[in-house]
Design a protein around this motif. Structure first.
Motif, mmCIF file in Angstrom:
data_model
loop_
_atom_site.group_PDB
_atom_site.id
_atom_site.type_symbol
_atom_site.label_atom_id
_atom_site.label_comp_id
_atom_site.label_asym_id
_atom_site.label_seq_id
_atom_site.Cartn_x
_atom_site.Cartn_y
_atom_site.Cartn_z
ATOM 1 N N GLY A 16 0.700 -1.025 0.119
ATOM 2 C CA GLY A 16 0.121 0.004 0.050
ATOM 3 C C GLY A 16 0.902 1.096 0.024
ATOM 4 N N ASN A 17 0.414 1.878 -0.879
ATOM 5 C CA ASN A 17 1.385 3.443 -0.934
ATOM 6 C C ASN A 17 0.528 4.513 -1.501
ATOM 7 N N TYR A 18 0.194 5.637 -0.623
ATOM 8 C CA TYR A 18 -0.791 6.694 -0.939
ATOM 9 C C TYR A 18 -0.219 7.996 -0.701
ATOM 10 N N ASP A 19 -0.613 9.018 -1.316
ATOM 11 C CA ASP A 19 -0.142 10.454 -1.085
ATOM 12 C C ASP A 19 -0.802 11.122 0.063
ATOM 13 N N PHE A 20 -2.201 10.570 0.259
ATOM 14 C CA PHE A 20 -3.133 11.018 1.533
ATOM 15 C C PHE A 20 -3.247 10.091 2.573
ATOM 16 N N ALA A 21 -2.574 8.995 2.801
ATOM 17 C CA ALA A 21 -2.299 8.108 4.037
ATOM 18 C C ALA A 21 -0.914 7.753 4.134
ATOM 19 N N SER A 22 -0.810 7.230 5.533
ATOM 20 C CA SER A 22 0.817 6.674 5.475
ATOM 21 C C SER A 22 0.691 5.528 6.691
ATOM 22 N N LEU A 23 1.473 4.643 6.251
ATOM 23 C CA LEU A 23 1.844 3.462 7.611
ATOM 24 C C LEU A 23 3.122 3.446 7.849
ATOM 25 N N THR A 24 3.334 3.824 9.139
ATOM 26 C CA THR A 24 4.887 3.892 9.510
ATOM 27 C C THR A 24 4.963 3.400 11.121
ATOM 28 N N VAL A 25 6.149 2.913 11.295
ATOM 29 C CA VAL A 25 6.528 2.503 12.591
ATOM 30 C C VAL A 25 6.826 3.706 13.582
ATOM 31 N N LYS A 26 6.201 3.815 14.557
ATOM 32 C CA LYS A 26 6.674 4.982 15.582
ATOM 33 C C LYS A 26 6.968 4.292 16.765
ATOM 34 N N ALA A 27 7.465 5.250 17.928
ATOM 35 C CA ALA A 27 7.796 4.818 19.103
ATOM 36 C C ALA A 27 7.466 5.825 20.287
ATOM 37 N N ASP A 28 6.693 6.961 19.946
ATOM 38 C CA ASP A 28 6.322 7.731 20.897
ATOM 39 C C ASP A 28 5.453 7.472 21.907
ATOM 40 N N THR A 29 4.267 6.656 21.622
ATOM 41 C CA THR A 29 3.249 6.437 22.590
ATOM 42 C C THR A 29 3.210 4.781 22.807
ATOM 43 N N PRO A 30 4.038 3.761 22.691
ATOM 44 C CA PRO A 30 3.662 2.416 22.541
ATOM 45 C C PRO A 30 2.930 1.773 23.787
ATOM 46 N N PRO A 31 2.063 0.829 23.687
ATOM 47 C CA PRO A 31 1.647 0.117 24.634
ATOM 48 C C PRO A 31 2.402 -0.457 25.678
ATOM 49 N N ARG A 32 1.959 -0.720 26.932
ATOM 50 C CA ARG A 32 2.976 -1.162 27.662
ATOM 51 C C ARG A 32 3.668 -2.492 27.387
ATOM 52 N N GLY A 33 5.175 -2.658 27.657
ATOM 53 C CA GLY A 33 5.754 -3.553 27.263
ATOM 54 C C GLY A 33 6.633 -3.490 26.057
ATOM 55 N N SER A 34 6.219 -2.689 25.214
ATOM 56 C CA SER A 34 6.643 -2.631 23.971
ATOM 57 C C SER A 34 7.364 -1.156 23.691
ATOM 58 N N HIS A 35 8.303 -0.948 22.562
ATOM 59 C CA HIS A 35 8.885 0.100 22.021
ATOM 60 C C HIS A 35 8.427 0.828 20.966
ATOM 61 N N GLN A 36 7.719 -0.031 20.067
ATOM 62 C CA GLN A 36 7.349 0.583 18.770
ATOM 63 C C GLN A 36 6.256 -0.266 18.284
ATOM 64 N N TYR A 37 5.501 0.659 17.568
ATOM 65 C CA TYR A 37 4.159 0.193 16.911
ATOM 66 C C TYR A 37 4.059 0.765 15.738
#
Length: 183
Positions: A16-37
């Motif tokens: 999937g690849n769109y100009d109006f949407a993105s799917l990326t890996v982030k790390a600012d507010t992960p669930p408990r026990g995780s670092h990235q989402y």
């Protein structure tokens, strides 16, 4: 769990690849026990976005688990589907719904509704019996759907998809996705 994926990039194996949407890996507010989402982000309602990832086919009794957080969304459809061959009509689906008048969204797990607080992580679990065509669903260990019929019964599951509507705007976070054979 996206722990080994590169921050700020689309994770390996997802299409999937769109100009109006993105799917990326982030790390600012992960669930408990995780670092990235994983973060689906669509700020403009200008087209449908579909991100998908195949996995080896599973039949019989299947467990599906993941952590989900929706930071924001308008009134239109946004959700995670576990499908047969990329067909949303043959799927186990988890959608965040919010009507125009509704300030608090709901989570719909194969059509069964449960309250949901925007911006909070929730643990979603399904036990899907593809032999009998029924499933049970749970949110944070609360039993939401009991013996809900799969109509139609896909028989096997082999694709993860994040789907929306043309007019959807929203931010959907996912992590700790597990799909496994129970029996």
């Amino acid at each position: 769990d996206f722990e080994d994926d590169e921050l700020g990039r689309q994770p390996a194996g997802w299409d999937g690849n769109y100009d109006f949407a993105s799917l990326t890996v982030k790390a600012d507010t992960p669930p408990r026990g995780s670092h990235q989402y994983l973060c689906f982000d669509k700020k403009e309602g200008t087209g449908k976005a579909l991100y998908s990832r195949p996995f080896p086919p599973l039949g019989g009794v299947v467990g599906i688990e993941f952590d989900l957080r929706c930071n924001d969304k308008n009134k239109f459809l946004l959700g995670l589907y576990v499908e047969k061959d990329g067909d949303f009509q043959q799927a186990v689906h988890t959608k965040i719904l919010r009507s125009e008048a509704q300030t608090t969204p709901t989570i719909h797990m194969q059509g069964e509704s449960a309250p949901y607080l925007l911006g909070s992580w929730a643990h979603i679990k399904y036990v899907v019996d593809l032999n009998s065509g029924k499933l049970n669903s749970y949110i944070d260990n609360t039993h939401v759907g009991r013996d809900v019929p799969l109509d139609p019964n896909p028989g096997v599951l082999n694709t993860l998809s994040i789907r929306d509507n043309i007019n959807t705007t929203g931010v959907l976070l996912l992590d700790n996705i597990k799909i496994y054979k129970i029996q």
